[in-house]
Design a protein around this motif. Structure first.
Motif, mmCIF file in Angstrom:
data_model
loop_
_atom_site.group_PDB
_atom_site.id
_atom_site.type_symbol
_atom_site.label_atom_id
_atom_site.label_comp_id
_atom_site.label_asym_id
_atom_site.label_seq_id
_atom_site.Cartn_x
_atom_site.Cartn_y
_atom_site.Cartn_z
ATOM 1 N N GLY A 51 25.156 32.001 -18.534
ATOM 2 C CA GLY A 51 26.316 32.108 -17.663
ATOM 3 C C GLY A 51 25.886 32.380 -16.236
ATOM 4 O O GLY A 51 24.790 32.889 -15.988
ATOM 5 N N ARG A 52 26.724 32.041 -15.290
ATOM 6 C CA ARG A 52 26.475 32.336 -13.874
ATOM 7 C C ARG A 52 27.798 32.737 -13.244
ATOM 8 O O ARG A 52 28.750 31.951 -13.213
ATOM 9 N N ALA A 53 27.845 33.956 -12.755
ATOM 10 C CA ALA A 53 29.061 34.440 -12.116
ATOM 11 C C ALA A 53 29.428 33.551 -10.940
ATOM 12 O O ALA A 53 28.566 33.186 -10.138
ATOM 13 N N GLY A 54 30.700 33.189 -10.840
ATOM 14 C CA GLY A 54 31.189 32.399 -9.730
ATOM 15 C C GLY A 54 31.090 30.902 -9.920
ATOM 16 O O GLY A 54 31.538 30.148 -9.061
ATOM 17 N N LEU A 55 30.499 30.452 -11.030
ATOM 18 C CA LEU A 55 30.285 29.012 -11.242
ATOM 19 C C LEU A 55 30.935 28.543 -12.541
ATOM 20 O O LEU A 55 30.329 27.810 -13.335
ATOM 21 N N ALA A 56 32.175 28.938 -12.766
ATOM 22 C CA ALA A 56 32.846 28.623 -14.031
ATOM 23 C C ALA A 56 32.857 27.127 -14.320
ATOM 24 O O ALA A 56 32.532 26.692 -15.439
ATOM 25 N N GLY A 57 33.226 26.323 -13.344
ATOM 26 C CA GLY A 57 33.316 24.887 -13.568
ATOM 27 C C GLY A 57 31.966 24.251 -13.835
ATOM 28 O O GLY A 57 31.806 23.453 -14.756
ATOM 29 N N TYR A 58 30.974 24.609 -13.032
ATOM 30 C CA TYR A 58 29.649 24.032 -13.180
ATOM 31 C C TYR A 58 29.018 24.437 -14.512
ATOM 32 O O TYR A 58 28.479 23.594 -15.243
ATOM 33 N N VAL A 59 29.109 25.715 -14.843
ATOM 34 C CA VAL A 59 28.518 26.208 -16.087
ATOM 35 C C VAL A 59 29.183 25.550 -17.292
ATOM 36 O O VAL A 59 28.505 25.104 -18.231
ATOM 37 N N ALA A 60 30.509 25.490 -17.287
ATOM 38 C CA ALA A 60 31.216 24.861 -18.404
ATOM 39 C C ALA A 60 30.795 23.404 -18.551
ATOM 40 O O ALA A 60 30.558 22.916 -19.666
ATOM 41 N N SER A 61 30.672 22.703 -17.432
ATOM 42 C CA SER A 61 30.324 21.282 -17.501
ATOM 43 C C SER A 61 28.913 21.069 -18.020
ATOM 44 O O SER A 61 28.659 20.134 -18.801
ATOM 45 N N LYS A 62 27.981 21.914 -17.633
ATOM 46 C CA LYS A 62 26.604 21.716 -18.067
ATOM 47 C C LYS A 62 26.387 22.134 -19.516
ATOM 48 O O LYS A 62 25.546 21.552 -20.221
ATOM 49 N N HIS A 63 27.142 23.132 -19.996
ATOM 50 C CA HIS A 63 27.124 23.415 -21.432
ATOM 51 C C HIS A 63 27.585 22.170 -22.204
ATOM 52 O O HIS A 63 27.027 21.831 -23.248
ATOM 53 N N ALA A 64 28.598 21.490 -21.687
ATOM 54 C CA ALA A 64 29.110 20.289 -22.350
ATOM 55 C C ALA A 64 28.084 19.166 -22.359
ATOM 56 O O ALA A 64 27.979 18.426 -23.342
ATOM 57 N N VAL A 65 27.321 19.028 -21.280
ATOM 58 C CA VAL A 65 26.281 17.992 -21.240
ATOM 59 C C VAL A 65 25.273 18.209 -22.354
ATOM 60 O O VAL A 65 24.840 17.257 -23.020
ATOM 61 N N LEU A 66 24.910 19.450 -22.595
ATOM 62 C CA LEU A 66 23.953 19.738 -23.663
ATOM 63 C C LEU A 66 24.555 19.402 -25.026
ATOM 64 O O LEU A 66 23.872 18.842 -25.903
ATOM 65 N N GLY A 67 25.842 19.698 -25.205
ATOM 66 C CA GLY A 67 26.502 19.338 -26.459
ATOM 67 C C GLY A 67 26.563 17.837 -26.670
ATOM 68 O O GLY A 67 26.336 17.340 -27.792
ATOM 69 N N LEU A 68 26.858 17.095 -25.615
ATOM 70 C CA LEU A 68 26.876 15.636 -25.720
ATOM 71 C C LEU A 68 25.487 15.088 -26.036
ATOM 72 O O LEU A 68 25.344 14.140 -26.812
ATOM 73 N N THR A 69 24.469 15.681 -25.441
ATOM 74 C CA THR A 69 23.091 15.247 -25.702
ATOM 75 C C THR A 69 22.749 15.407 -27.174
ATOM 76 O O THR A 69 22.204 14.486 -27.807
ATOM 77 N N ARG A 70 23.076 16.560 -27.725
ATOM 78 C CA ARG A 70 22.740 16.825 -29.135
ATOM 79 C C ARG A 70 23.533 15.933 -30.078
ATOM 80 O O ARG A 70 22.996 15.458 -31.093
ATOM 81 N N THR A 71 24.780 15.686 -29.744
ATOM 82 C CA THR A 71 25.596 14.799 -30.574
ATOM 83 C C THR A 71 25.043 13.379 -30.560
ATOM 84 O O THR A 71 24.874 12.750 -31.614
ATOM 85 N N ALA A 72 24.751 12.872 -29.373
ATOM 86 C CA ALA A 72 24.209 11.518 -29.272
ATOM 87 C C ALA A 72 22.866 11.400 -29.975
ATOM 88 O O ALA A 72 22.583 10.388 -30.629
ATOM 89 N N ALA A 73 22.038 12.440 -29.848
ATOM 90 C CA ALA A 73 20.719 12.410 -30.490
ATOM 91 C C ALA A 73 20.839 12.286 -32.003
ATOM 92 O O ALA A 73 20.069 11.558 -32.647
#
Length: 254
Positions: free
Chosen positions: A152-174
């Motif tokens: 997590g990173r304080a003050g970066l709710a949108g960015y952090v949420a989006s990058k967690h999602a990128v990792l989830g998409l990566t694992r799903t596609a893999a």
């Protein structure tokens, strides 16, 4: 005009190729690829990168597109395959940073735009490139996430949420390409010298203080990330799939 590449070297596609990291990735891939296609919403920046790639001795085209648009994504993937040939390497790199603000004050429209570019854009890139790669059964995709995908990173709710999602998409596609010669991995950069991190630092008003409290004594360079992307895209990483490669000089070590 159709300019098909006649070579065993792969054709690469880099989204966000007009930015600091995308440009470094494109130039690094130019060493081993037959051609590198540059996609960016900023046409002038995309053109500048394409010229640098060609100056390095590699064929290149620049395409202006919004990665959050299904129509534009389908169009640029078709355009690359139609002009250069089958995409063998896809650096799914386009992304934006948003603003620094407490979650309870975070602007709705900026949160939505972050999800549109950083999540839907990555999803659409995967969808349309995999539709080309899957029948061929071969290719390498590297999604650009961030160390914000694993913390997590304080003050970066949108960015952090989006990058967690990128990792989830990566694992799903893999998981979906298991049994083929297609691989999908993610690179997780820590702070690097770039317009994006300078903007976040300026907003936070703390400059490099966060790095000095971490395992890293300095910002990384875009080339540090590009080297890892090139490795993950190469045959040297043929047994690497679904991985999250942290590149941060130890910043996230517990």
């Amino acid at each position: 005009m159709k300019v098909m590449i006649e070579t065993d070297r792969p054709v690469a596609l880099v989204t966000g190729g007009g930015g600091d990291l995308g440009r470094a990735i494109a130039l690094r891939l130019a060493r081993t690829c037959a051609a590198v296609a540059i996609v960016d919403i900023d046409e002038r920046s995309a053109d500048a990168t394409a010229r640098l790639v060609e100056a390095a001795g590699c064929k290149s085209v620049a395409i202006r597109a919004d990665v959050s648009s299904p129509h534009e994504t389908a169009a640029f993937v078709d355009a690359v395959e139609g002009t250069l040939g089958p995409i063998g390497i896809f650096a799914n790199n386009a992304g934006i940073e948003g603003v620094v603000a407490p979650l309870h004050e975070y602007p709705d429209e900026i949160f939505d735009r972050l999800l549109a570019v950083n999540v839907k854009g990555v999803f659409l890139g995967l969808k349309h490139v995999l539709a080309k790669m899957t029948p061929r059964g071969r290719g390498a995709i590297v999604n650009t996430a961030s160390t914000s995908a694993i913390r997590g990173r304080a003050g970066l709710a949108g960015y952090v949420a989006s990058k967690h999602a990128v990792l989830g998409l990566t694992r799903t596609a893999a998981l979906e390409v298991v049994g083929t010669r297609i691989r999908v991995n993610a690179v997780l950069p820590g702070p690097i010298e770039s317009r994006m991190i300078r903007n976040l630092d300026d907003q936070a008003g703390r400059n490099a203080s966060g790095l000095r409290r971490s395992g890293s004594a300095r910002y990384g360079k875009p080339e540090n990330i590009a080297d890892v992307v090139a490795f993950l895209a190469s045959d040297d990483a043929s047994h690497v799939n679904g991985a999250a490669w942290v590149v941060d000089a130890g910043m996230t070590v517990p």
